[in-house]
Structure formats: C-alpha cells, structure tokens
Design a protein around this motif. Structure first.
Motif, mmCIF file in Angstrom:
data_model
loop_
_atom_site.group_PDB
_atom_site.id
_atom_site.type_symbol
_atom_site.label_atom_id
_atom_site.label_comp_id
_atom_site.label_asym_id
_atom_site.label_seq_id
_atom_site.Cartn_x
_atom_site.Cartn_y
_atom_site.Cartn_z
ATOM 1 N N ALA A 1 0.835 -1.211 0.000
ATOM 2 C CA ALA A 1 0.000 0.000 0.000
ATOM 3 C C ALA A 1 0.865 1.255 0.000
ATOM 4 N N ALA A 2 1.940 1.223 0.796
ATOM 5 C CA ALA A 2 2.814 2.389 0.885
ATOM 6 C C ALA A 2 3.474 2.711 -0.454
ATOM 7 N N ILE A 3 4.009 1.686 -1.123
ATOM 8 C CA ILE A 3 4.742 1.974 -2.364
ATOM 9 C C ILE A 3 3.798 2.185 -3.551
ATOM 10 N N VAL A 4 2.567 1.730 -3.447
ATOM 11 C CA VAL A 4 1.569 2.123 -4.445
ATOM 12 C C VAL A 4 1.280 3.612 -4.297
ATOM 13 N N GLU A 5 1.131 4.090 -3.070
ATOM 14 C CA GLU A 5 0.911 5.525 -2.852
ATOM 15 C C GLU A 5 2.116 6.351 -3.307
ATOM 16 N N VAL A 6 3.326 5.804 -3.127
ATOM 17 C CA VAL A 6 4.513 6.488 -3.653
ATOM 18 C C VAL A 6 4.385 6.645 -5.169
ATOM 19 N N GLY A 7 3.989 5.558 -5.847
ATOM 20 C CA GLY A 7 3.812 5.625 -7.292
ATOM 21 C C GLY A 7 2.772 6.643 -7.700
ATOM 22 N N ILE A 8 1.653 6.686 -6.990
ATOM 23 C CA ILE A 8 0.596 7.650 -7.296
ATOM 24 C C ILE A 8 1.094 9.075 -7.124
ATOM 25 N N GLU A 9 1.884 9.303 -6.067
ATOM 26 C CA GLU A 9 2.431 10.642 -5.822
ATOM 27 C C GLU A 9 3.304 11.084 -6.993
ATOM 28 N N VAL A 10 4.147 10.188 -7.493
ATOM 29 C CA VAL A 10 5.011 10.527 -8.631
ATOM 30 C C VAL A 10 4.182 10.765 -9.889
ATOM 31 N N LEU A 11 3.120 9.987 -10.061
ATOM 32 C CA LEU A 11 2.272 10.145 -11.243
ATOM 33 C C LEU A 11 1.494 11.454 -11.219
ATOM 34 N N GLN A 12 1.027 11.878 -10.042
ATOM 35 C CA GLN A 12 0.088 12.993 -9.971
ATOM 36 C C GLN A 12 0.693 14.318 -9.544
ATOM 37 N N ASN A 13 1.775 14.283 -8.786
ATOM 38 C CA ASN A 13 2.297 15.505 -8.179
ATOM 39 C C ASN A 13 3.523 15.990 -8.944
ATOM 40 N N ASP A 14 3.318 16.963 -9.812
ATOM 41 C CA ASP A 14 4.418 17.468 -10.639
ATOM 42 C C ASP A 14 5.525 18.082 -9.789
ATOM 43 N N GLU A 15 5.153 18.770 -8.724
ATOM 44 C CA GLU A 15 6.152 19.422 -7.871
ATOM 45 C C GLU A 15 7.067 18.387 -7.212
ATOM 46 N N VAL A 16 6.477 17.314 -6.709
ATOM 47 C CA VAL A 16 7.267 16.242 -6.093
ATOM 48 C C VAL A 16 8.181 15.595 -7.120
ATOM 49 N N TYR A 17 7.644 15.297 -8.301
ATOM 50 C CA TYR A 17 8.461 14.648 -9.327
ATOM 51 C C TYR A 17 9.620 15.548 -9.745
ATOM 52 N N GLU A 18 9.365 16.841 -9.882
ATOM 53 C CA GLU A 18 10.440 17.752 -10.296
ATOM 54 C C GLU A 18 11.547 17.819 -9.250
ATOM 55 N N LYS A 19 11.194 17.755 -7.982
ATOM 56 C CA LYS A 19 12.218 17.720 -6.931
ATOM 57 C C LYS A 19 13.064 16.452 -7.037
ATOM 58 N N ILE A 20 12.408 15.343 -7.295
ATOM 59 C CA ILE A 20 13.124 14.064 -7.412
ATOM 60 C C ILE A 20 14.054 14.077 -8.606
ATOM 61 N N ILE A 21 13.565 14.493 -9.754
ATOM 62 C CA ILE A 21 14.373 14.445 -10.970
ATOM 63 C C ILE A 21 15.459 15.519 -10.959
ATOM 64 N N SER A 22 15.207 16.656 -10.328
ATOM 65 C CA SER A 22 16.235 17.708 -10.214
ATOM 66 C C SER A 22 17.401 17.227 -9.358
ATOM 67 N N GLU A 23 17.092 16.532 -8.270
ATOM 68 C CA GLU A 23 18.151 15.984 -7.428
ATOM 69 C C GLU A 23 18.961 14.937 -8.183
ATOM 70 N N PHE A 24 18.275 14.101 -8.954
ATOM 71 C CA PHE A 24 18.974 13.095 -9.756
ATOM 72 C C PHE A 24 19.935 13.757 -10.744
ATOM 73 N N LYS A 25 19.452 14.772 -11.445
ATOM 74 C CA LYS A 25 20.292 15.453 -12.438
ATOM 75 C C LYS A 25 21.482 16.144 -11.778
ATOM 76 N N GLU A 26 21.291 16.686 -10.600
ATOM 77 C CA GLU A 26 22.397 17.329 -9.880
ATOM 78 C C GLU A 26 23.436 16.290 -9.471
ATOM 79 N N SER A 27 22.985 15.097 -9.089
ATOM 80 C CA SER A 27 23.925 14.035 -8.730
ATOM 81 C C SER A 27 24.731 13.572 -9.936
ATOM 82 N N VAL A 28 24.120 13.591 -11.115
ATOM 83 C CA VAL A 28 24.861 13.281 -12.339
ATOM 84 C C VAL A 28 25.903 14.371 -12.601
ATOM 85 N N LYS A 29 25.491 15.598 -12.436
ATOM 86 C CA LYS A 29 26.371 16.745 -12.704
ATOM 87 C C LYS A 29 27.612 16.721 -11.800
ATOM 88 N N THR A 30 27.431 16.342 -10.544
ATOM 89 C CA THR A 30 28.536 16.358 -9.582
ATOM 90 C C THR A 30 29.355 15.071 -9.596
#
Length: 395
Positions: A358-387
């Motif tokens: 149930a918890a990780i299904v809700e995690v998936g829903i959050e990524v699918l529906q919440n653009d702000e949350v997804y952008e934070k996740i992907i921005s951090e990923f891109k910064e880790s690639v950069k560094t």
C-alpha cells in the motif's frame, strides 16, 4: 480514490499463494523457472502484457500495464532467486510478491490517473543479477522511477550501499626444480605475495568505508616446484562509484608492478559482475518515509549507509530509485540464515508485506500525480549526475 489497502486485501490470497509457492520451490539464480512463471501467470491474469525471456535471460521478464493515457512510468523491481542450501534466506519470495503485488494494485488505479506501470522480473540478484543488464540497456529510457522494497529486520527508507567490483589476477611464470635449479624458474607465487603486500600497503591510503578483500585460489602444485601459474580473486568496494573506479586502477597497478618485480606475465579480468553503489535520492526518500509512516505501525528509520552491495545500485545510476526495507523479523536477525528464511512465512511478515505494498503504491501515485514532487526528485537526480555522484552507464 478507493482505499488502497482494500485493493491489496482483494488480491491478498493470490499474493499469499505466490510467496508460499516460491518459498516451497526455491531456485537459485538463472534457474528460477517455476518462480518467474508464477509471477508471470499472476501478472497476465491481471491484464499485464509480459515479455519473457527478457534481456537474454529465460527467467527474467518485463510486465507492462498501460493506461493508454499520457503520464509517467512507474516501475517495480521483483526478485525471486534463492540461496544454495538455505532457500529463501534473503527473503526474495516475499520481496518479489511485494513488487508484483504493488504493480497489480497500481494497475487497478492507473486507468483513472494515466501513465504506465512496469514490473521488471530481475533474476539472479545473488549472483550478479539481470538488473545489471537492465541498467546497461536502453530499457529504462522511458521509465521515470524504480521502486524495490527488501524484507529485513527494520523498517527503513533507502540507504546508500557500496559499489562492488571484482578482479582476477593470474600470473604466468616458468617451472623449475625448487632446490636444484631455482634460478631457472620464474615464480608466479612470488608475484601473488608481492601483490598482496602491495595491496596491504595500499589500504592505508584508501578512503574510509572502502574495502579490498581477496584470496589465492591457486598457489602452485607442489612445494618443490617453482609455480608457473597462480590465481587470485579480489573484491573491491566503495561508497562511491567514482572512487571505486580510481581504486581499481590502483589495484591493477599493484598487479602490474608485481609482475614486473618478479618477471611474470599478468592477466587481469573481471570474474563476477559487480554492482554500482546505490545513490539514495533524498526527495524520493521523503515521499517513501511519509507513506511508510502512514501504513506501518513501527518506527521507520533513515540509515545513511548499508555496508552491503546490491544490483539495485546499478538502476539508481539510471533513474531515481528506492530500495527501502520493511521489517519481517526481530531486529538483529541476520539475513542469509534459516531464521530469516522462516520469518518470511509468518503472519506478521505477510501483514507487513501488505502494508508495504500500500505504501509503495501511494509512492507511485504521488510521482504520477504531483508534478512538484516529481520535479524535486528528478532535479536531485540530475544534480547528482552533474557532480559525479551518479555515473550513468551511457553518456
């Protein structure tokens, strides 16, 4: 939206049968024919399109449910291989059922939301698994996040893990009688001894948290013969993939120096597939923490580093990845044991599994529906690639 735990409960009988069947039919890596089929049959029953064999492996699969609406792609990573002699001492019978269960539950909701859900059946985690091949392929280019939850003795969000690489050092010399004509020989065992001495000296100059450990597999055939062939095997580990690559260069330099010092030839190779370190995404972990605390009754910990290695680390260098832990056994119960294996079959473990789904299904829903949350996740990923914290396999 419909109560997620209710949907989990609707398929709980099927998931219980899945974890029990795989427990009763333990199969080691690349031989999980019954286990992978059990997952595939259940996913097909719930409307997934399945590709198997996958990535050249007969026991790996890719199962896709597409809403046919625009949206992101959530993937769950399923494991189901056992340990030789112990069976499911790492709990992959319940790990795989958790991932497949989450994929099925999310598929019941995604038609309304939009996007896709994929369950990757990743065979042979214990022996250099197919996540490594997945990470090096183009199969993740349209995947937005990956999620895996491992059974353990605590509840925890994703820790970092150690990058792991292997090296085999074979030295080639010349035989001679060790007493009569030793001067005519070229001693391949001397080369190994020099190598081990050089690596022991190197350890003082390695960064904290790094590890080098090895053995001599073949040190010669008889004490009165100068060995013309020896073979050693090493693991090297580091919290950072970037530093591990530097460490490997130094290890190989030690071997080349040992060959030069003794007059031997050296062959350097990789004898087992290694793993990249897991790079945890703090923004993604925040979402996981929130959802785990919502469903799990006991403390959810935030551990910075796990001193082991996992092929989920390879995935984390390609897409934002969760590799958390959910408690199924008393704290302090070590994995890869009979005790941990048997913990996977308790009612407590099954209850924890359902809550984790149930918890990780809700995690998936959050990524699918919440653009702000997804952008934070992907921005951090891109910064880790950069560094350089993340090093993708294809640049």
């Amino acid at each position: 939206m419909e109560n997620i735990l209710n949907i989990v409960e609707e398929i709980s009988g099927e998931l219980d049968s899945l974890r029990k069947f795989i427990y009763d039919n333990p199969e080691i890596g690349f031989e999980e024919y019954k286990s992978s089929k059990a997952h595939i049959d259940l996913l097909k029953k719930h409307g997934f399109d399945v590709e198997c064999p996958y990535l050249g492996c007969e026991t790996s699969f890719k199962a896709v449910y597409d809403s046919k609406k625009p949206g992101r792609t959530i993937s769950y990573l399923s494991e189901y291989d056992a340990l030789p002699g112990i069976g499911h001492g790492c709990g992959h019978n319940i790990l795989g059922a958790t991932a497949t269960g989450a994929g099925i539950v999310l598929s019941k909701l995604i038609d309304e939301i939009g996007g896709r859900v994929i369950v990757f059946g990743t065979a042979a985690e214990e022996v250099g698994g197919t996540k490594i091949e997945l990470a090096r392929s183009d199969e993740l280019k349209d995947v937005d996040v990956a999620i895996e939850m491992h059974p353990g003795d605590i509840n925890s969000v994703t820790p970092n893990s150690l990058a792991l690489a292997t090296r085999r050092f074979e030295f080639f010399g010349k035989t001679a009688h060790a007493a009569d004509t030793p001067h005519e020989g070229i001693n391949a065992l001397d080369a190994q001894i020099v190598l081990f001495s050089a690596i022991n000296a190197l350890r003082q100059q390695t960064k904290d948290g790094s590890r080098i450990h090895g053995i001599i597999k073949d040190g010669g055939k008889a004490a009165n013969i100068i060995p013309d062939y020896t073979d050693s095997r090493f693991y090297a580990r580091s919290p950072e993939k970037k530093y591990l690559l530097e460490l490997l260069e130094k290890l190989e330099a030690c071997a080349k120096g040992a060959a030069l010092a003794t007059g031997c030839q050296v062959k350097i190779s990789e004898y087992e597939k290694g793993n990249d370190n897991t790079v945890r995404n703090l923004a993604f972990n925040e979402v996981l923490m929130e959802k785990m605390e919502k469903y799990l009754d006991e403390e959810v910990k935030d551990i910075e580093l796990n001193s082991g290695s996992t092929d989920a680390g390879d995935i984390s260098h390609e897409v934002p990845t969760l590799h958390g832990y959910f408690k199924i056994a008393e704290e302090g119960t070590p994995s890869h044991t009979v005790e941990f294996r048997d913990s996977t079959m308790t009612d407590y473990a099954f209850d924890q599994m359902k809550k984790t789904i149930a918890a990780i299904v809700e995690v998936g829903i959050e990524v699918l529906q919440n653009d702000e949350v997804y952008e934070k996740i992907i921005s951090e990923f891109k910064e880790s690639v950069k560094t350089g914290k993340i090093i993708p396999h294809k640049n």
